[in-house]
Every structure is written in structure tokens, then in C-alpha cells.
Design an enzyme around this catalytic site. Structure first.
Site, short mmCIF file in Angstrom:
data_model
loop_
_atom_site.label_atom_id
_atom_site.label_comp_id
_atom_site.label_asym_id
_atom_site.label_seq_id
_atom_site.Cartn_x
_atom_site.Cartn_y
_atom_site.Cartn_z
N ASP A 153 34.17 41.85 -23.30
CA ASP A 153 33.33 42.96 -22.86
C ASP A 153 34.10 44.02 -22.07
O ASP A 153 33.52 45.00 -21.61
CB ASP A 153 32.15 42.44 -22.03
CG ASP A 153 32.57 41.82 -20.70
OD1 ASP A 153 33.79 41.68 -20.45
OD2 ASP A 153 31.67 41.45 -19.91
N ASP B 288 40.29 38.60 -20.24
CA ASP B 288 38.88 38.78 -20.62
C ASP B 288 38.56 37.85 -21.78
O ASP B 288 39.01 38.07 -22.90
CB ASP B 288 38.66 40.24 -20.99
CG ASP B 288 37.26 40.53 -21.52
OD1 ASP B 288 36.36 39.68 -21.31
OD2 ASP B 288 37.07 41.59 -22.13
N GLU C 258 43.57 38.66 6.15
CA GLU C 258 43.90 40.06 5.91
C GLU C 258 43.58 40.80 7.21
O GLU C 258 42.43 41.11 7.50
CB GLU C 258 43.07 40.66 4.77
CG GLU C 258 43.47 42.11 4.50
CD GLU C 258 42.34 42.99 3.95
OE1 GLU C 258 42.66 43.97 3.26
OE2 GLU C 258 41.16 42.71 4.24
N ASP D 177 37.21 37.66 -16.86
CA ASP D 177 36.23 36.65 -16.49
C ASP D 177 36.92 35.31 -16.27
O ASP D 177 38.13 35.15 -16.52
CB ASP D 177 35.14 36.53 -17.55
CG ASP D 177 35.68 36.42 -18.97
OD1 ASP D 177 36.64 35.64 -19.18
OD2 ASP D 177 35.17 37.13 -19.86
N ASP E 42 38.73 38.55 4.04
CA ASP E 42 38.75 40.00 3.95
C ASP E 42 38.44 40.62 5.32
O ASP E 42 37.56 40.16 6.03
CB ASP E 42 37.71 40.44 2.93
CG ASP E 42 37.72 41.93 2.65
OD1 ASP E 42 38.75 42.43 2.19
OD2 ASP E 42 36.69 42.58 2.90
#
Length: 573
Positions: free
Chosen positions: A41, A37, A284, A45, A223
Site C-alpha cells: 500500500d 512494505d 531522547e 508495515d 521520546d
């Protein structure tokens, strides 16, 4: 003496030393919100990830797969995409993505990004247009809208159930305020399924693929690759699948329909239209039997498909041998590499899973009220299982934090859980939050170095401090250093391209293979799952072991204890 030929069973022929990179690559999955991060926050990211990429270079992986970072309302951790061509502000910007791709390439890492084609977010511009349009409109034709059953259309079009629990249909309110049509969502109600019979849907995803290839990505993990196409007429289906498990898809009207393969052949043409042959697609596909699963990796479709048979197999020597042999046989039938995996963002981490009762089904999450894993046993087996996986021919994927031996977080309180599975089933399904907890980098630092503020979107368990990167780097015998050593040896000895022979005669509870890498000496890969130590074949020289081995006395053989793996130099016959 060496192991005689009569004790060898050939399972797989070696691949050429000049094979494309993806045939033996080791990928590493980064779950963006939980890796690093940069802005403090509490959510990871892209800037934070870029700063930590040297960890992956030093680890020795070849590629990095990023779970979704697209613009999204985050109802399903980014797998509900509102805009496939933009970065969610939670993670940064397109400029940050470009910088991340450039930094990864500078470090010698390839980039694979997640692509979510089965459904969009309800906030996607297409779905918002569909809600505003009338039944039968072109806008609705991009999704699966149907009239309801019954005199007033008040019953869903069929009896399908959502993978996340509850029915797979939601009724909309039409523009005039009256109850209207129903839309299909095999997952959360905020994730409407696209209709892949629609030509505009197909063209849009070709354009999305080109958008990211033009920005420099090296491939896509797809996915729910076995979804997309639904059976004609959407017939009722009474069976309720386990979430993210290898269910028999032969009778399902929404998994593994033959029509998906035409879609992926079109995608492959797009990838192959770019210079070179090094851009890939990874499927997947939770599909059984293996003869159906390998259809996804035929020469004009996917390059790789995750081997969920291997992940699903419990800690049992006979069943592991069977899963490995079956996987190699099936993949060889279409000329594709096996792609091994033990953990990911959807399953209980294998350092915990292997510490549970292996006679019971794999759980979808663990709570404080469930039977708890034996942490020491789980990690011991996990290290051995990883050595087995990385000693096999083909590609492999690691999940963030497994190189630290991170366990599942098994005591998350209900009020912090975010997985829609947990909420849609009122807690009956625990869900996947426990494997998605932020990474520990520095013991004692705020959030163990995940950021400098101490904020985390999910709380870290106390044990993560002891397992942080700074507590393991350079420490002999640590899980991190074991992974580094394994990945270096795997590359040096070309194990991913090696031929494989099963070594028989060492006992029913022993898994043993001889890997014959191209232009590399033979390597013995042995795992002892039995209750008694097993002797290494005479003349075998230990290269690395998952746990320390005792020093043999005099001329005694080297003994491998229970739940320990060894790679050894295998003498020539």
C-alpha cells in the site's frame, strides 16, 4: 616503533568483559513506514519488516529500535498516539507485533520500542473525555488545561511557542458551544501535553510499560524525555528554541525540569522488577550542558541517552575531540556508557549533512532551493565519521539506510511533504521528510524493492537505485560491506568496552585514539581531517580503512588521506 607513553592522554577506563549487553550494544533504528512494505500500500508495515530482519542479523547489530507503530491518526507520523496498547492498522496487528518480536529474538536481535509520554493524540480516549467534561474535572486534570488571559479569556495562558511553529495553546469549544479553556501542546495542536503531576497519568504509563514487557520487548526509547514536567505556574518564556536541537535548557520552564527524574526512577523500578537485568530505557534528551544531560543516566534512571553533542558537532577535529572527551568525562561521572549517534529520523542524514558548509548551523531539512550537499564529499566524511563513532567506547545507534550511504532527499516537492513542522510554519521550516524516504532493497524492482507495487508514501530519489542493498552486498569497498566489517571487528576487539587513550602529536587536524578492549589487542582509531595526508605510526597494521589506502613504497609509512579513517593493530609498547 610504538607511540611513546608521553603522547597518550587517558580518557576512559575499560569496562569489564562481563558488562551487561547494553553498555556496548549497537542498535539500529527502523522507521516502520519506510523500511519494508509487505502489503504493497506504499507504507511500511510489521510483516514487511519481519521479512527483512535477516538483513540486520547479517549486518551485525545487537538491537532494533522501532519508531512508533501504535494506533494513531498519523498527524505526526505516529508520535501522536491514540492507543498505546494496540497497533495501527496501517502497520498490522498485535499478532503481527508478537510475530515480529519472536522473529527478532530467533535471529538474536533485541527489540526496543518507542514510548511517547509527553503527549497523546487528540483522538486518545482520555483527551476525548476531557473535551466532553467540564473545566476542573478529573478528565481534564490528566492534561494541561488552563483558563485564558484577558477579560474574556481570549488570550492564551502564556506566550509559549510550539516546537513545530506557532503558539503552544489551542482553545476548545465547550459542550454548551461557548469558547472555553485552552490546552497546552508543545508540538502539534493534535498532540495535547499530559500533566505528569497527575497520579493517574503516572500509573497508566507503568501499566503500558508492563504491557509491552509482558509481550517480550527488551526496552524503550523514550521520546522527549526531557519534557513531561513544566515549571510551577507556567511562567512566560520569550525564547524560541530551534526544533530538535540542543538548546540551553537552564532557563526553560518546560524542558529538563528536575521533576522528570522522579518519574523515571519509578519506571526503572518497573523494569527492574522483571527477572534479569537486561531490559533497558534509552532517553531522547536534547539537554545541555553535559552535566545536566548525564543526570538522566544515573544508576536508577535510564541505561542510555543519545549523545546529541556528538551529532551536533561539525566536521572539525578540535571540536570533535572536545565533544568526545567531554561526553566520556560526563558519563563516567555517573558510571554510564556514552551512547553515540550520527543520524536519526529527526535530522538531516550525515551522508548529506557532512557535505554542507560546516561553518553553518545544522539545517532542519534541505529543499531544492537550498545550498546542496557535495554528495561525494559527504559520503566520504560520513564513512570516516562512522568509523570514528564505532571505534569509541560505549553504545551506538545506526539509522536505517546509513549502512547504504543513503543521502537526504533534497528535492521533495512541497505537495508531498507531511511533516507538521513544514505545514505549521508555512514552509519556513523544511522539516524531516527528507531523511524518512523508503529504503531501497533491489535496483530496478518496484519502489526499489520496498514493495512489489511501486507505491511509496514519499518518493525515492533516483540515486537510491544505485545504493540499493542488492547493489552493495558482497561488493568490496561498498558502504554496506564497510559497515559489516566494522561491526564484526568492533565485536571481536571489544571496542565498545575498551578503555580509551588519546594519541597526541600527530597534528591538530588528526583525531587519534588507542582503544584497549578487555581481553583484546590494542586498536588505533585514526581520522585525518587535515588537507595533507598523515602517516600512521610505525608498526601499525591496517585492519580496515574508510577509503582505499595507497601502497607505500619501500619502507615508507602508510599515509592516510584527507577525510579518511583507519583502524589499525596498535603494537605493544
Amino acid at each position: 616503533m610504538s607511540v611513546p607513553h608521553r603522547q597518550m592522554t587517558s580518557l576512559h577506563e575499560a569496562s569489564p568483559a562481563t558488562s551487561p549487553w547494553w553498555r556496548d550494544a549497537v542498535g539500529y533504528q527502523v522507521y516502520p513506514r519506510s523500511w519494508a512494505d509487505g502489503d504493497g500500500d506504499g507504507t511500511g508495515d510489521l510483516a514487511g519488516i519481519a521479512a527483512r530482519l535477516p538483513h540486520l542479523r547479517d549486518l551485525g547489530v545487537d538491537a532494533v529500535w522501532f519508531s512508533p507503530f501504535y494506533r494513531s491518526p498519523q498527524h505526526d507520523a505516529g508520535y501522536d498516539v491514540a492507543d498505546y496498547r494496540d497497533i495501527d492498522p496501517l502497520f498490522g496487528s498485535l499478532a503481527d507485533a508478537d510475530a515480529l518480536i519472536a522473529e527478532a529474538h530467533e535471529l538474536g536481535l533485541r527489540i526496543v520500542v518507542d514510548l511517547v509520554p509527553n503527549h497523546t493524540s487528540e483522538e486518545h480516549a482520555w483527551f476525548q473525555a476531557a473535551l466532553a467534561a467540564a473545566p476542573g474535572s478529573p478528565e481534564r486534570a490528566r492534561y494541561i488545561f488552563r483558563d485564558g488571559r484577558g477579560d474574556d479569556g481570549g488570550e492564551p495562558p502564556n506566550n509559549w511557542q510550539s516546537v513545530f511553529g506557532g503558539r503552544a495553546w489551542t482553545r476548545v469549544t465547550e459542550a454548551d458551544g461557548r469558547p472555553g479553556q485552552w490546552y497546552l501542546h508543545l508540538f502539534d495542536s493534535s498532540q495535547p501535553d499530559l500533566d505528569w503531576q497527575n497520579q493517574q497519568v503516572r500509573e497508566e504509563f507503568h501499566a503500558i510499560i508492563r504491557f509491552w514487557l509482558d509481550r517480550g520487548v527488551d526496552g524503550f526509547r523514550v521520546d522527549v524525555a526531557h519534557g513531561l514536567v513544566k515549571a510551577e505556574g507556567l511562567p512566560d518564556y520569550d525564547h524560541r528554541e530551534r526544533m530538535l536541537a540542543e538548546n540551553d535548557s537552564s532557563a526553560s520552564p518546560y524542558w529538563d525540569q528536575d521533576g522528570v527524574h522522579e518519574i523515571y526512577r519509578g519506571w526503572r523500578e518497573v523494569l527492574d522488577s522483571y527477572a534479569g537485568d537486561d531490559r533497558i530505557m534509552v532517553a531522547e534528551a536534547w539537554v545541555t550542558p553535559s552535566e545536566r544531560a548525564v543526570l538522566y543516566v544515573r544508576g536508577d534512571e535510564f541505561h542510555q541517552a543519545f549523545n546529541f553533542d556528538f551529532l551536533e558537532t561539525p566536521w572539525d577535529a578540535a571540536r570533535l575531540r572536545e565533544a568526545i572527551a567531554d561526553s566520556l568525562r560526563a558519563n563516567d561521572s555517573v558510571g554510564a556508557p556514552a551512547t553515540w549517534v550520527l543520524s536519526n529520523h529527526d535530522v538531516v542524514r550525515h551522508a548529506s549533512r557532512l557535505g554542507l558548509d560546516q561553518s553553518r548551523p545544522r539545517p532542519n531539512g534541505i529543499t531544492a532551493d537550498d545550498p546542496q550537499p557535495d554528495a561525494e564529499l559527504g559520503l566520504r566524511r560520513a564513512r570516516a565519521a562512522t568509523m570514528l563513532m564505532l571505534g569509541l567506547p560505549g553504545a551506538a545507534y545506526l539509522y536505517q539506510g546509513e549502512e547504504l550511504g543513503l543521502p537526504e532527499h533534497t528535492s521533495l516537492p512541497a505537495q508531498v511533504r507531511q511533516d507538521p513542522t513544514f505545514h505549521r510554519t508555512d514552509g519556513a521550516e523544511t522539516g524531516r521528510d527528507g531523511c524518512r524516504v523508503p529504503m531501497p532493497w533491489e535496483k530496478g524492482a518496484p519502489a526499489h524493492g520496498f514493495n512489489d507495487t511501486g507505491e511509496t508514501w514519499l518518493p525515492q530519489p533516483e540515486v537510491y537505485g544505485e545504493l540499493a542493498v542488492d547493489q552493495q552486498v558482497g561488493v568490496p569497498g561498498s558502504t554496506l560491506e564497510l559497515y559489516r566489517e566494522l561491526l564484526a571487528l568492533r565485536r571481536e576487539r571489544r571496542l565498545g568496552l575498551g578503555g580509551l587513550e588519546q594519541v597526541d602529536g600527530l597534528g591538530d587536524d588528526v583525531i587519534a585514539y588507542r582503544s584497549l578492549g578487555p581481553d583484546a589487542p590494542a586498536t588505533l582509531v585514526l581520522v585525518n581531517l587535515g588537507e595533507q595526508p598523515v602517516a600512521l605510526p610505525e608498526g601499525a597494521r591496517v585492519l580496515v580503512s574508510s577509503e582505499p589506502l595507497g601502497e607505500p613504497a619501500g619502507g615508507d609509512p602508510v599515509l592516510v588521506p584527507t577525510d579518511v579513517a583507519v583502524w589499525a593493530e596498535q603494537p605493544a609498547d
